[in-house]
Design a protein around this motif. Structure first.
Motif, PDB file in Angstrom:
ATOM      1  N   LYS A  86       0.702  -0.970   0.106  1.00 41.42           N
ATOM      2  CA  LYS A  86      -0.134   0.076   0.117  1.00 41.42           C
ATOM      3  C   LYS A  86       0.745   1.280  -0.162  1.00 41.42           C
ATOM      4  O   LYS A  86       0.529   2.220  -0.736  1.00 41.42           O
ATOM      5  CB  LYS A  86      -0.768   0.020   1.160  1.00 41.42           C
ATOM      6  CG  LYS A  86      -1.908   1.148   1.197  1.00 41.42           C
ATOM      7  CD  LYS A  86      -2.653   0.974   2.551  1.00 41.42           C
ATOM      8  CE  LYS A  86      -3.806   2.471   2.613  1.00 41.42           C
ATOM      9  NZ  LYS A  86      -4.451   2.495   3.932  1.00 41.42           N
ATOM     10  N   GLU A  87       2.004   1.172   0.964  1.00 39.91           N
ATOM     11  CA  GLU A  87       2.857   2.459   0.828  1.00 39.91           C
ATOM     12  C   GLU A  87       3.505   2.699  -0.350  1.00 39.91           C
ATOM     13  O   GLU A  87       3.894   3.840  -0.934  1.00 39.91           O
ATOM     14  CB  GLU A  87       3.743   2.044   2.104  1.00 39.91           C
ATOM     15  CG  GLU A  87       4.649   3.702   2.238  1.00 39.91           C
ATOM     16  CD  GLU A  87       5.609   3.291   3.168  1.00 39.91           C
ATOM     17  OE1 GLU A  87       6.716   3.397   3.346  1.00 39.91           O
ATOM     18  OE2 GLU A  87       5.052   3.067   4.537  1.00 39.91           O
ATOM     19  N   ARG A  88       3.844   1.530  -1.211  1.00 41.50           N
ATOM     20  CA  ARG A  88       4.427   1.621  -2.379  1.00 41.50           C
ATOM     21  C   ARG A  88       3.760   2.252  -3.558  1.00 41.50           C
ATOM     22  O   ARG A  88       3.913   2.955  -4.388  1.00 41.50           O
ATOM     23  CB  ARG A  88       4.930   0.282  -3.020  1.00 41.50           C
ATOM     24  CG  ARG A  88       6.012  -0.382  -1.813  1.00 41.50           C
ATOM     25  CD  ARG A  88       7.462   0.166  -1.910  1.00 41.50           C
ATOM     26  NE  ARG A  88       7.980  -0.111  -0.696  1.00 41.50           N
ATOM     27  CZ  ARG A  88       9.621  -0.808  -1.029  1.00 41.50           C
ATOM     28  NH1 ARG A  88       9.975  -0.699  -2.133  1.00 41.50           N
ATOM     29  NH2 ARG A  88      10.131  -1.150  -0.047  1.00 41.50           N
ATOM     30  N   ARG A  89       2.196   1.846  -3.328  1.00 45.39           N
ATOM     31  CA  ARG A  89       1.360   2.075  -4.202  1.00 45.39           C
ATOM     32  C   ARG A  89       1.179   3.960  -4.137  1.00 45.39           C
ATOM     33  O   ARG A  89       0.796   4.742  -5.056  1.00 45.39           O
ATOM     34  CB  ARG A  89       0.250   1.818  -4.271  1.00 45.39           C
ATOM     35  CG  ARG A  89      -0.016   0.538  -5.154  1.00 45.39           C
ATOM     36  CD  ARG A  89      -1.164  -0.138  -4.958  1.00 45.39           C
ATOM     37  NE  ARG A  89      -1.092  -1.350  -3.511  1.00 45.39           N
ATOM     38  CZ  ARG A  89      -2.244  -1.360  -3.120  1.00 45.39           C
ATOM     39  NH1 ARG A  89      -3.417  -0.784  -2.908  1.00 45.39           N
ATOM     40  NH2 ARG A  89      -2.273  -2.187  -2.070  1.00 45.39           N
ATOM     41  N   ASP A  90       1.169   4.253  -2.930  1.00 40.02           N
ATOM     42  CA  ASP A  90       0.954   5.734  -2.577  1.00 40.02           C
ATOM     43  C   ASP A  90       2.053   6.685  -3.125  1.00 40.02           C
ATOM     44  O   ASP A  90       2.985   6.474  -3.583  1.00 40.02           O
ATOM     45  CB  ASP A  90       0.678   5.934  -1.165  1.00 40.02           C
ATOM     46  CG  ASP A  90      -0.782   5.300  -0.697  1.00 40.02           C
ATOM     47  OD1 ASP A  90      -1.566   5.196  -1.463  1.00 40.02           O
ATOM     48  OD2 ASP A  90      -0.944   4.997   0.568  1.00 40.02           O
TER      49      ASP A  90
END
Length: 90
Positions: A86-90
């Motif tokens: 999720k952090e990589r997507r944001d």
């Protein structure tokens, strides 16, 4: 403390020092492990690099369990991997 000075912490898996922003912080409170995303919860914290291979190695070697002296189930690691993606997507 100087606000411009970078803050480094050590990953318990790789034993490498890195910027706090590149690490997940975990805190043990009331026999529960908490992923401290804002890195401001009181208590002893341990750090793991935000890298899938490092997380899998920590799971395999039970490094978080040893560092925080508690049992951790596989669901915790699954949620950690999800937080990483999720952090990589944001």
């Amino acid at each position: 403390m100087n606000k411009n000075r970078p803050v480094f912490r050590m990953c318990i898996v790789s034993r490498n020092r890195d910027l706090k922003e590149n690490l997940f912080r975990f805190v043990k409170q009331n026999n529960e492990i908490i992923l401290d995303l804002n890195q401001n919860i009181q208590g002893r914290g341990v750090y793991i690099k935000k890298d899938l291979r490092v997380i899998e190695l920590a799971q395999k070697r039970k490094m978080l369990e040893k560092a925080l002296k508690t049992e951790i189930d596989d669901e915790f690691y699954d949620s950690l991997k999800e937080a990483l993606s999720k952090e990589r997507r944001d």
